[in-house]
Write an enzyme that holds these catalytic residues in place. Structure first.
Site, PDB file in Angstrom:
ATOM      1  N   ASP A  69       0.826  -1.215   0.000  1.00 51.15           N
ATOM      2  CA  ASP A  69       0.000   0.000   0.000  1.00 51.15           C
ATOM      3  C   ASP A  69       0.863   1.269   0.000  1.00 51.15           C
ATOM      4  O   ASP A  69       1.973   1.275   0.529  1.00 51.15           O
ATOM      5  CB  ASP A  69      -0.911  -0.029   1.240  1.00 51.15           C
ATOM      6  CG  ASP A  69      -2.078   0.939   1.112  1.00 51.15           C
ATOM      7  OD1 ASP A  69      -2.326   1.455  -0.006  1.00 51.15           O
ATOM      8  OD2 ASP A  69      -2.752   1.183   2.128  1.00 51.15           O
ATOM      9  N   ASN A  77     -11.046  -2.485  -5.141  1.00 51.44           N
ATOM     10  CA  ASN A  77     -10.296  -1.591  -6.038  1.00 51.44           C
ATOM     11  C   ASN A  77     -10.977  -1.396  -7.400  1.00 51.44           C
ATOM     12  O   ASN A  77     -10.652  -0.454  -8.130  1.00 51.44           O
ATOM     13  CB  ASN A  77      -8.854  -2.072  -6.239  1.00 51.44           C
ATOM     14  CG  ASN A  77      -7.964  -1.900  -5.035  1.00 51.44           C
ATOM     15  OD1 ASN A  77      -7.035  -2.686  -4.804  1.00 51.44           O
ATOM     16  ND2 ASN A  77      -8.206  -0.869  -4.224  1.00 51.44           N
ATOM     17  N   ARG A 120       2.065  -4.925   6.199  1.00 50.26           N
ATOM     18  CA  ARG A 120       1.358  -3.873   5.461  1.00 50.26           C
ATOM     19  C   ARG A 120       2.207  -2.614   5.473  1.00 50.26           C
ATOM     20  O   ARG A 120       2.666  -2.170   6.528  1.00 50.26           O
ATOM     21  CB  ARG A 120      -0.023  -3.560   6.045  1.00 50.26           C
ATOM     22  CG  ARG A 120      -0.738  -2.496   5.189  1.00 50.26           C
ATOM     23  CD  ARG A 120      -2.185  -2.290   5.511  1.00 50.26           C
ATOM     24  NE  ARG A 120      -2.817  -1.439   4.493  1.00 50.26           N
ATOM     25  CZ  ARG A 120      -4.080  -1.509   4.109  1.00 50.26           C
ATOM     26  NH1 ARG A 120      -4.865  -2.395   4.659  1.00 50.26           N
ATOM     27  NH2 ARG A 120      -4.554  -0.703   3.187  1.00 50.26           N
ATOM     28  N   ILE A 149      -6.795  -4.505   7.559  1.00 46.42           N
ATOM     29  CA  ILE A 149      -6.607  -5.729   6.791  1.00 46.42           C
ATOM     30  C   ILE A 149      -7.198  -5.609   5.379  1.00 46.42           C
ATOM     31  O   ILE A 149      -6.786  -6.318   4.461  1.00 46.42           O
ATOM     32  CB  ILE A 149      -7.245  -6.934   7.546  1.00 46.42           C
ATOM     33  CG1 ILE A 149      -6.645  -7.063   8.969  1.00 46.42           C
ATOM     34  CG2 ILE A 149      -7.091  -8.241   6.791  1.00 46.42           C
ATOM     35  CD1 ILE A 149      -5.144  -7.270   9.024  1.00 46.42           C
ATOM     36  N   SER A 150      -8.166  -4.722   5.200  1.00 45.00           N
ATOM     37  CA  SER A 150      -8.752  -4.463   3.878  1.00 45.00           C
ATOM     38  C   SER A 150      -9.162  -5.737   3.130  1.00 45.00           C
ATOM     39  O   SER A 150      -8.853  -5.896   1.938  1.00 45.00           O
ATOM     40  CB  SER A 150      -7.802  -3.622   3.019  1.00 45.00           C
ATOM     41  OG  SER A 150      -7.471  -2.416   3.682  1.00 45.00           O
TER      42      SER A 150
HETATM   43  C1  IPE Z   1      -5.530  -2.686  -0.224  1.00 43.12           C
HETATM   44  O1  IPE Z   1      -5.120  -1.378  -0.443  1.00 43.12           O
HETATM   45  C2  IPE Z   1      -5.469  -3.463  -1.489  1.00 43.12           C
HETATM   46  C3  IPE Z   1      -4.143  -3.595  -2.079  1.00 43.12           C
HETATM   47  C4  IPE Z   1      -3.001  -3.273  -1.528  1.00 43.12           C
HETATM   48  C5  IPE Z   1      -4.133  -4.167  -3.374  1.00 43.12           C
HETATM   49  P1  IPE Z   1      -6.162  -0.187  -0.519  1.00 43.12           P
HETATM   50  O2  IPE Z   1      -5.367   1.058  -0.571  1.00 43.12           O
HETATM   51  O3  IPE Z   1      -7.136  -0.411  -1.593  1.00 43.12           O
HETATM   52  O4  IPE Z   1      -6.889  -0.337   0.899  1.00 43.12           O
HETATM   53  P2  IPE Z   1      -7.928   0.599   1.651  1.00 43.12           P
HETATM   54  O5  IPE Z   1      -9.170   0.617   0.851  1.00 43.12           O
HETATM   55  O6  IPE Z   1      -7.296   1.927   1.768  1.00 43.12           O
HETATM   56  O7  IPE Z   1      -8.105  -0.057   2.977  1.00 43.12           O
HETATM   57  C1  IPE Z   2      -1.578   0.315  -3.341  1.00 49.47           C
HETATM   58  O1  IPE Z   2      -1.365   1.686  -3.364  1.00 49.47           O
HETATM   59  C2  IPE Z   2      -1.838  -0.256  -4.704  1.00 49.47           C
HETATM   60  C3  IPE Z   2      -3.211  -0.674  -4.954  1.00 49.47           C
HETATM   61  C4  IPE Z   2      -4.170  -0.676  -4.086  1.00 49.47           C
HETATM   62  C5  IPE Z   2      -3.510  -1.125  -6.296  1.00 49.47           C
HETATM   63  P1  IPE Z   2      -2.566   2.709  -3.363  1.00 49.47           P
HETATM   64  O2  IPE Z   2      -2.946   2.993  -4.770  1.00 49.47           O
HETATM   65  O3  IPE Z   2      -3.665   2.251  -2.494  1.00 49.47           O
HETATM   66  O4  IPE Z   2      -1.875   3.988  -2.732  1.00 49.47           O
HETATM   67  P2  IPE Z   2      -2.488   4.994  -1.658  1.00 49.47           P
HETATM   68  O5  IPE Z   2      -2.981   4.172  -0.510  1.00 49.47           O
HETATM   69  O6  IPE Z   2      -3.577   5.731  -2.337  1.00 49.47           O
HETATM   70  O7  IPE Z   2      -1.332   5.861  -1.278  1.00 49.47           O
HETATM   71 MG    MG Z   3      -4.042   2.454  -0.514  1.00 47.39          MG
END
Ligand code: IPE
Ligand code: IPE
Ligand code: MG
Length: 241
Positions: free
Chosen positions: A17, A65, A185, A192-193
């Site tokens: 993340d 996502n 994480r 944990i998402s």
């Molecule tokens: C969780 O990250 C999914 C991945 C790392 C692929 P997100 O950035 O989407 O999680 P939330 O929604 O902020 O919890």
């Molecule tokens: C994780 O990074 C990658 C995916 C969820 C695909 P993010 O895109 O969630 O990055 P932030 O959390 O917005 O910084």
């Molecule tokens: Mg994120």
């Protein structure tokens, strides 16, 4: 077994993340962060191989996502294909077996095709299993288990009294993987998402503020070192361990 290899986690799972925030910090678009994130994936795979973990599971795209802007989703899909094409040879050379978990029917056909080719070409490798969670949601996975197991009960292929942890494990996407030992994480978020809810029941959790594109081998090794010093009690007392 030597003391240095004894406490190495068998299965490490990572919620990668912080790509968007990393890019924003540099005044760039989010996709720039995703692109750099692919470099961290490569480094992490190398670090996991060097450490000797047997399973590495990476959360690359969650079922939630799909709700991101269309352009970001399609760029992530393109980046994923690019990554597979670029890395499949070295994945093979390193004896890594590739697997994908998640609702694959939601992925574009071209992505599925590339994934199938890569999975097939690495299927006999046995140094490490690299599992990519794509379009993955743990609740969806568990709902699916309930459906399949219920169906078996209805068809009298299974008796309700036989339903136990093993039966549930065998019906998860991760049926061929051990439980997660260490969950990492990045990016400072402490949640944990919807990732591997059942499989992390007794995992050690490791949170770091490092944003995913800044995550490198040393960060991985640091997490492993911390894991080695944790005492996993599984409900017992310290004296019983
Ligand atoms: C969780 O990250 C999914 C991945 C790392 C692929 P997100 O950035 O989407 O999680 P939330 O929604 O902020 O919890
Ligand atoms: C994780 O990074 C990658 C995916 C969820 C695909 P993010 O895109 O969630 O990055 P932030 O959390 O917005 O910084
Ligand atoms: Mg994120």
């Amino acid at each position: 077994m030597s003391n240095t290899t004894k406490n190495i986690p068998k299965h490490v799972a990572i919620i990668m993340d912080g790509n968007g925030r990393w890019a924003k910090g540099l005044g760039k678009k989010r996709v720039f962060g995703h692109r750099q994130g692919a470099v961290s994936v490569r480094k992490t795979i190398e670090a996991a191989m060097e450490t000797g973990v047997s399973c590495l599971t990476l959360y690359a795209f969650s079922s939630e996502n799909w709700n991101r802007p269309k352009l970001e989703v399609s760029m992530l899909m393109d980046l994923l294909m690019e990554f597979i094409l670029k890395e499949v040879d070295s994945i093979n050379e390193n004896g890594i077996k590739l697997s994908v978990i998640g609702e694959r029917s939601r992925l574009p056909d071209k992505v599925n095709k590339k994934l199938d080719q890569a999975i097939l070409s690495t299927k006999d490798n046995d140094k490490m299993t690299l599992t990519i969670a794509l379009s993955y949601g743990s609740r969806d996975e568990l709902i699916n288990v309930v459906k399949v197991v219920s169906e078996k009960v209805l068809k009298k292929e299974l008796n309700i009294t036989e339903i136990d942890e093993k039966i549930i494990n065998n019906h998860l996407y991760t049926f061929n993987l051990p439980n997660v030992d260490l969950l990492i994480r990045t990016s400072g978020e402490k949640r944990i998402s919807n990732f591997l809810l059942w499989q992390i029941a007794y995992a050690e959790l490791y949170f770091t503020d490092t944003l995913w594109p800044d995550f490198g081998k040393e960060d991985f090794f640091k997490a492993i070192e911390e894991y080695k010093n944790r005492e996993r009690r599984f409900g017992k007392t310290s004296e019983q361990i």
